[in-house]
Design a protein around this motif. Structure first.
Motif, PDB file in Angstrom:
ATOM      1  N   LYS A 285     -12.505  -2.807  -4.325  1.00  0.00           N
ATOM      2  CA  LYS A 285     -12.929  -3.632  -5.457  1.00  0.00           C
ATOM      3  C   LYS A 285     -14.132  -3.030  -6.176  1.00  0.00           C
ATOM      4  O   LYS A 285     -14.485  -3.460  -7.276  1.00  0.00           O
ATOM      5  CB  LYS A 285     -13.276  -5.046  -4.986  1.00  0.00           C
ATOM      6  N   ALA A 286     -14.795  -2.089  -5.560  1.00  0.00           N
ATOM      7  CA  ALA A 286     -16.012  -1.518  -6.156  1.00  0.00           C
ATOM      8  C   ALA A 286     -16.070  -0.013  -5.924  1.00  0.00           C
ATOM      9  O   ALA A 286     -16.809   0.485  -5.081  1.00  0.00           O
ATOM     10  CB  ALA A 286     -17.244  -2.198  -5.576  1.00  0.00           C
ATOM     11  N   TYR A 287     -15.235   0.697  -6.660  1.00  0.00           N
ATOM     12  CA  TYR A 287     -15.227   2.160  -6.615  1.00  0.00           C
ATOM     13  C   TYR A 287     -16.252   2.618  -7.658  1.00  0.00           C
ATOM     14  O   TYR A 287     -16.057   2.447  -8.864  1.00  0.00           O
ATOM     15  CB  TYR A 287     -13.814   2.631  -6.949  1.00  0.00           C
ATOM     16  N   LEU A 288     -17.373   3.126  -7.168  1.00  0.00           N
ATOM     17  CA  LEU A 288     -18.505   3.422  -8.062  1.00  0.00           C
ATOM     18  C   LEU A 288     -18.430   4.843  -8.605  1.00  0.00           C
ATOM     19  O   LEU A 288     -18.224   5.793  -7.853  1.00  0.00           O
ATOM     20  CB  LEU A 288     -19.828   3.263  -7.308  1.00  0.00           C
ATOM     21  N   THR A 289     -18.602   4.974  -9.911  1.00  0.00           N
ATOM     22  CA  THR A 289     -18.754   6.289 -10.520  1.00  0.00           C
ATOM     23  C   THR A 289     -19.944   6.187 -11.487  1.00  0.00           C
ATOM     24  O   THR A 289     -20.421   5.085 -11.772  1.00  0.00           O
ATOM     25  CB  THR A 289     -17.499   6.720 -11.321  1.00  0.00           C
ATOM     26  N   PRO A 290     -20.431   7.319 -11.992  1.00  0.00           N
ATOM     27  CA  PRO A 290     -21.524   7.219 -12.961  1.00  0.00           C
ATOM     28  C   PRO A 290     -21.089   6.555 -14.257  1.00  0.00           C
ATOM     29  O   PRO A 290     -21.924   6.110 -15.045  1.00  0.00           O
ATOM     30  CB  PRO A 290     -21.924   8.682 -13.190  1.00  0.00           C
ATOM     31  N   GLY A 321     -27.117   1.397 -12.671  1.00  0.00           N
ATOM     32  CA  GLY A 321     -28.212   2.082 -13.362  1.00  0.00           C
ATOM     33  C   GLY A 321     -28.658   3.375 -12.693  1.00  0.00           C
ATOM     34  O   GLY A 321     -29.663   3.966 -13.076  1.00  0.00           O
ATOM     35  N   THR A 322     -27.897   3.791 -11.668  1.00  0.00           N
ATOM     36  CA  THR A 322     -28.314   4.991 -10.941  1.00  0.00           C
ATOM     37  C   THR A 322     -27.195   6.030 -10.891  1.00  0.00           C
ATOM     38  O   THR A 322     -26.019   5.709 -11.012  1.00  0.00           O
ATOM     39  CB  THR A 322     -28.696   4.644  -9.483  1.00  0.00           C
ATOM     40  N   PHE A 323     -27.601   7.280 -10.724  1.00  0.00           N
ATOM     41  CA  PHE A 323     -26.666   8.360 -10.416  1.00  0.00           C
ATOM     42  C   PHE A 323     -26.740   8.622  -8.920  1.00  0.00           C
ATOM     43  O   PHE A 323     -27.809   8.499  -8.310  1.00  0.00           O
ATOM     44  CB  PHE A 323     -27.070   9.662 -11.126  1.00  0.00           C
ATOM     45  N   LYS A 324     -25.621   9.066  -8.345  1.00  0.00           N
ATOM     46  CA  LYS A 324     -25.633   9.507  -6.953  1.00  0.00           C
ATOM     47  C   LYS A 324     -26.140  10.951  -6.891  1.00  0.00           C
ATOM     48  O   LYS A 324     -25.800  11.772  -7.745  1.00  0.00           O
ATOM     49  CB  LYS A 324     -24.237   9.410  -6.343  1.00  0.00           C
ATOM     50  N   VAL A 325     -26.978  11.218  -5.896  1.00  0.00           N
ATOM     51  CA  VAL A 325     -27.492  12.574  -5.681  1.00  0.00           C
ATOM     52  C   VAL A 325     -26.938  13.080  -4.365  1.00  0.00           C
ATOM     53  O   VAL A 325     -26.929  12.346  -3.369  1.00  0.00           O
ATOM     54  CB  VAL A 325     -29.035  12.583  -5.602  1.00  0.00           C
ATOM     55  N   ILE A 448     -30.683   8.114  -7.887  1.00  0.00           N
ATOM     56  CA  ILE A 448     -31.795   8.366  -8.810  1.00  0.00           C
ATOM     57  C   ILE A 448     -31.556   7.553 -10.083  1.00  0.00           C
ATOM     58  O   ILE A 448     -30.403   7.447 -10.541  1.00  0.00           O
ATOM     59  CB  ILE A 448     -31.907   9.882  -9.123  1.00  0.00           C
ATOM     60  N   PRO A 449     -32.622   6.932 -10.634  1.00  0.00           N
ATOM     61  CA  PRO A 449     -32.415   6.195 -11.892  1.00  0.00           C
ATOM     62  C   PRO A 449     -31.858   7.113 -12.978  1.00  0.00           C
ATOM     63  O   PRO A 449     -32.279   8.266 -13.100  1.00  0.00           O
ATOM     64  CB  PRO A 449     -33.834   5.717 -12.250  1.00  0.00           C
ATOM     65  N   LYS A 450     -30.925   6.589 -13.763  1.00  0.00           N
ATOM     66  CA  LYS A 450     -30.249   7.439 -14.744  1.00  0.00           C
ATOM     67  C   LYS A 450     -31.206   8.046 -15.761  1.00  0.00           C
ATOM     68  O   LYS A 450     -30.983   9.160 -16.256  1.00  0.00           O
ATOM     69  CB  LYS A 450     -29.149   6.642 -15.462  1.00  0.00           C
ATOM     70  N   ASP A 451     -32.290   7.317 -16.076  1.00  0.00           N
ATOM     71  CA  ASP A 451     -33.170   7.831 -17.141  1.00  0.00           C
ATOM     72  C   ASP A 451     -33.999   9.035 -16.691  1.00  0.00           C
ATOM     73  O   ASP A 451     -34.710   9.636 -17.501  1.00  0.00           O
ATOM     74  CB  ASP A 451     -34.062   6.715 -17.699  1.00  0.00           C
ATOM     75  N   ARG A 452     -33.916   9.406 -15.427  1.00  0.00           N
ATOM     76  CA  ARG A 452     -34.653  10.585 -14.976  1.00  0.00           C
ATOM     77  C   ARG A 452     -33.858  11.876 -15.136  1.00  0.00           C
ATOM     78  O   ARG A 452     -34.350  12.966 -14.859  1.00  0.00           O
ATOM     79  CB  ARG A 452     -35.082  10.442 -13.503  1.00  0.00           C
TER      80      ARG A 452
END
Lengths: 463, 128
Positions: A285-290, A321-325, A448-452
């Motif tokens: 139900k929650a497949y996360l992508t950027p 609101g985040t990207f995966k690192v 990491i927050p996307k705005d970085r």
């Protein structure tokens, strides 16, 4: 011609996207065949896995001109004339940790082919290895997503650090006319989603459309795994020697067909596509992508003719609101080796060998953080499945160690060969020299927050 | 009640997921899906994978695909390149799952896909 026009009016526009590479090491001929064996608008190529990023980072440290997928440049050398004639565009994450070196190698190939006017797009910004200190100093914690540990635990051993960036940067390169786009660490499904964003103008808040493109990318990201490869009922798959790789036919409303080119081997059915939808699945139900959050419980599949599956109904939600690192760090060393033990009493003799090996190492003063003893042919994959043990004629004894001390791991490698002459009878298969210690890389998933993160898109024309 | 191997009711695929693996189990029809929803509990799956799965087993449902998705925790002997196992990515866990014995009602007939050429317990092709 008249009937063709009539068809074009009644048939909505469909963009054909194929994936010719599921990982670095996949078939070198599959992408060539996709270009030659049927119609195509886009060819995507996925070269990067987590371990690949750290290997490339090490190559780049030794030689600043390396650190990208060299297979990709060799491939383009083979297919560039056909790409130009047929107007097929290419999206590949072949840039690895050195997209500019990859572009340079690509430009040289293009010049050899006199491909004047070819536009090469490069997307960068995912590689944050050199920015880690600055980012940490400014408050990014990089805590381990799985266990919450602080990054300081491994900071002095980090080998690579890459952000899974969103699909809009590649889409921008395509929108600016790029014929070939090379990126670093994007998500695998994003390679398919980005051309759809570029072609159909899907917006950043059209979550269900972005989800549909992501699902399409997920279905094809492992190449032939949706066209008969790895299928449970493998005996229903024909033509393994000419297995077709997947082609998606995408409509603007997000509905798509999974298929393969006519005349190729393999099988595309609701069952083969269902299996691939579940590949590497977590919470469906929650497949996360950027780009979005996909609900895999919304997907509807239907057979739409031979080797054609229609996919529809996909719902998506707002991206986080985040990207995966993905950070890799040196965790120690390992070595594995094997001996073949023939019967009679293959299993009993293999166990004697294993006990002797570990006993000899212990008497010599060597114990390890982790060891493994497997009997390949008996229990290495499925463990002890209930039922009577099979009567095996021979087994492979496979042993291995992991430890922080490289010298200890190398010492293990010297204990295997003696068993051929100092163990039970009928033991062979020791070849290729003593097992040597290789580096073990640990993974450190983080956010990491996307705005970085700032991505850069560059499109250059070959002169 | 009688027992049948899971491969008579469903097909499967597996892969790695961090330091564990996932197995997607897809039933061939609604009757089989209802049986599996009832029978295939995380506890039974963990028992079946004894010696392989050392962490928690979690289950998710995808009724749209007649599928159950299982996350098998700590099933790879370490994540990334740290594993020493032959199957460091859980590629074979789907096939291992299909060898599980499932209790079904006496009048249950496996769907055609499960009988047309099912795997015999010794791994050879059986059936038609």
């Amino acid at each position: 011609m008249k009937s063709m026009r009539a068809m074009n009016v009644s048939q909505p526009r469909r963009i054909r996207i194929a994936n010719g590479q599921g990982f670095w090491g996949d078939s070198v001929d599959a992408p060539v065949r996709l270009v030659e064996e049927g119609p195509l608008d886009y060819l995507t190529l996925d070269y990067l896995a987590e371990v690949t990023m750290s290997i490339l980072q090490k190559q780049k440290r030794r030689d600043p001109a390396r650190g990208y997928a060299t297979d990709f440049v060799q491939l383009i050398d083979r297919i560039l004339p056909s790409l130009r004639t047929k107007g097929i565009k290419v999206v590949a994450n072949a840039g690895g940790v050195n997209p500019s070196a990859c572009r340079q190698a690509l430009v040289e190939v293009a010049e050899e082919h006199q491909a004047r006017g070819l536009k090469i797009g490069t997307v960068t910004g995912d590689d944050i290895l050199d920015r880690l200190e600055e980012l940490i100093a400014s408050g990014v914690g990089f805590e381990n997503m799985d266990d919450g540990r602080p990054i300081t635990d491994v900071l002095d051993r980090i080998v690579s650090a890459n952000v899974y960036i969103d699909s809009f940067a590649i889409a921008e390169a395509l929108a600016r006319g790029a014929d070939i786009v090379i990126s670093g660490r994007t998500t695998d499904p994003g390679l398919v989603l980005s051309p759809l964003i570029a072609e159909y103008g899907w917006k950043q808040d059209q979550w269900s459309l972005l989800a549909a493109g992501t699902v399409g990318g997920h279905v094809v990201e492992c190449g032939a795994q949706c066209t008969g490869g790895n299928f449970s009922r493998w005996w229903e798959v024909d033509g393994w020697d000419r297995l077709g790789y997947p082609v998606l036919e995408f409509a603007e409303n997000g509905e798509f067909i999974v298929t393969k080119h006519d005349g190729t081997g393999g099988l595309v059915s609701v069952d083969t596509v269902s299996e691939q939808l579940l590949y590497e699945m977590g919470n469906p139900k929650a497949y996360l992508t950027p780009d979005c959050v996909v609900d895999f419980t919304s997907i509807q599949l239907a057979q739409d003719g031979k080797d054609r599956v229609r996919v529809s109904g996909i719902r998506g939600g707002e991206a986080t609101g985040t990207f995966k690192v993905s950070i890799a760090y040196l965790e120690g060393y390992k070595a594995t080796g094997q001996l073949t033990v023939s019967g009679p009493d293959a299993v009993a003799k293999a166990k004697v060998c294993a006990d002797a090996l570990w006993g000899r190492l212990e008497r010599a003063g060597f114990t390890y953080e982790k060891t493994i003893t497997e009997l390949v042919g008996l229990d290495s994959c499925h463990g002890q499945i209930p039922g009577p043990p099979p009567d095996v004629h021979e087994v492979v004894l496979r042993v291995g160690v992991k430890d922080g001390d490289r010298a200890k791991v190398d010492r293990f490698g010297k204990e295997l060969a003696p068993l051929v002459t100092s163990g039970p009878p009928g033991i062979t298969g020791f070849a290729g020299g003593r097992p040597k210690a290789t580096e073990v890389l640990g993974y450190w998933p983080s956010l990491i927050p996307k705005d970085r993160i700032v991505t850069h898109v560059d499109v250059e024309e070959v002169q | 009640m009688k027992t049948l191997p899971l491969y008579a009711l469903a097909h499967a695929r597996s892969g790695d997921k961090g330091d564990g693996s996932n197995v997607g189990v897809i039933a061939y029809d609604q009757t089989s899906f209802a049986i599996l929803r009832e029978f295939l509990t995380p506890l039974k799956v963990k028992e079946h994978f004894s010696g392989i799965v050392f962490g928690e087993v979690r289950r998710f449902e995808l009724p749209n695909l007649m599928a159950l998705n299982f996350l098998l925790g700590e099933s790879l002997g370490g994540s990334g390149s740290a594993s020493l196992k032959t199957d460091a990515q859980g590629k074979t866990h789907g096939m291992a799952m299909l060898r599980m014995e499932i209790e079904v009602p006496d009048d249950y007939e496996p769907p055609e896909a499960g009988t047309a050429g099912s795997m015999a317990p010794d791994g050879e092709l059986g059936g038609a």
